[in-house]
Write a protein that holds these residues in place. Structure first.
Motif, PDB file in Angstrom:
ATOM      1  N   ARG A  96     -33.093 -26.337 -58.923  1.00  0.00           N
ATOM      2  CA  ARG A  96     -33.563 -25.699 -57.688  1.00  0.00           C
ATOM      3  C   ARG A  96     -33.048 -26.397 -56.440  1.00  0.00           C
ATOM      4  O   ARG A  96     -32.724 -25.754 -55.444  1.00  0.00           O
ATOM      5  N   ASP A  97     -32.968 -27.729 -56.517  1.00  0.00           N
ATOM      6  CA  ASP A  97     -32.523 -28.499 -55.346  1.00  0.00           C
ATOM      7  C   ASP A  97     -31.965 -29.827 -55.817  1.00  0.00           C
ATOM      8  O   ASP A  97     -32.689 -30.645 -56.403  1.00  0.00           O
ATOM      9  N   ASP A 101     -34.102 -32.976 -57.637  1.00  0.00           N
ATOM     10  CA  ASP A 101     -34.071 -32.928 -59.100  1.00  0.00           C
ATOM     11  C   ASP A 101     -33.810 -34.323 -59.658  1.00  0.00           C
ATOM     12  O   ASP A 101     -32.865 -34.998 -59.255  1.00  0.00           O
ATOM     13  N   SER A 118     -28.089 -25.917 -55.184  1.00  0.00           N
ATOM     14  CA  SER A 118     -28.749 -25.337 -56.359  1.00  0.00           C
ATOM     15  C   SER A 118     -27.716 -24.854 -57.374  1.00  0.00           C
ATOM     16  O   SER A 118     -26.592 -24.495 -57.011  1.00  0.00           O
ATOM     17  N   ASP A 142     -32.716 -23.543 -53.795  1.00  0.00           N
ATOM     18  CA  ASP A 142     -33.425 -22.542 -54.591  1.00  0.00           C
ATOM     19  C   ASP A 142     -32.819 -21.140 -54.403  1.00  0.00           C
ATOM     20  O   ASP A 142     -33.531 -20.164 -54.156  1.00  0.00           O
TER      21      ASP A 142
END
Length: 235
Positions: A96-97, A101, A118, A142
């Motif tokens: 997502r990022d 992460d 992402s 995201d």
């Protein structure tokens, strides 16, 4: 009404993709069609395909930007990352990022430096296993929602079937070419040394085994030079 129009648009795009993939003449053309379609149909800045290759981890035959190749290279050198996990475990992986992460921190740091925030990696699978991974990358956080994942999975299924077909066609063509080449080399031996077909084939096979070379390559050398190496006796 907008939802209906959007759905019709996606269906029309996949219909066009199916035609393009059917008309693709080989693996390279097939993967090029897939990544270009991904770039147009999904919320991504870059797209690429990594293919599983016997004897090494994978190769990258198609990428819409050099950034994709760098992202793949980071995972080859480090041995970890979403692509590695997707190919190894046959699973879809979403990042997502890259700023938060924590699964592959070193990889995430390097990818973020390239401007990627992402990632969506989807395995390309057939009945015989994973043939590769479709990688989608965005500069936005995201970027890949549920609809994007659904479209990516449909695209991956189309790509998997097309790649398997293209590879089978290329392997078949290569096998046919090899048989023709071996036949030509056998003809040279039969004419020059008065051998029958079985004996000529045994000569090629023996030289292939003794020198640890593929039969096709031995035949190619003989066709090119019209001679066996001095150390090889045809009897």
């Amino acid at each position: 009404m907008g939802g209906v129009d959007q759905t019709r648009g996606i269906v029309a795009r996949f219909a066009e993709l199916a035609v393009e993939l059917h008309e693709s003449e080989g693996v390279q053309e097939t993967v090029d069609v897939v990544v270009e379609f991904a770039l147009q149909a999904l919320s991504c800045s870059y797209a690429g395909i990594a293919l599983a290759v016997r004897g090494r981890d994978f190769e990258v035959p198609a990428a819409t930007d050099p950034v994709v190749t760098k992202i793949y290279e980071f995972q080859v050198s480090g041995g970890e990352g979403p692509l590695v996990e997707s190919m190894r475990d046959h699973v879809t992986v979403v990042v997502r990022d890259t700023a938060i992460d924590q699964r592959w921190p070193e990889w995430a740091d390097r990818v973020r430096e390239l401007g990627v925030r992402s990632v969506l990696d989807v395995p390309l699978t057939t009945g015989s296993g994973v043939v590769g991974v479709l990688g989608l990358y965005s500069a936005e956080v995201d970027a890949f929602g549920a609809d994007d994942e659904a479209v990516a999975h449909i695209l991956a299924r189309h790509a998997s079937v097309a790649l398997a077909t293209a590879r089978n066609a290329e392997n078949l063509a290569s096998a046919v070419d090899a048989r023709k080449l071996v036949g030509e080399a056998m003809g040279i031996l039969m004419e020059r040394y008065d051998l029958d077909a079985d004996r000529a084939f045994q000569v090629l096979k023996r030289y292939s085994q003794q020198n640890n070379r593929k039969l096709r390559n031995v035949a190619q050398d003989l066709v090119d030079t019209r001679n066996l190496p001095q150390s090889e006796h045809p009897r």
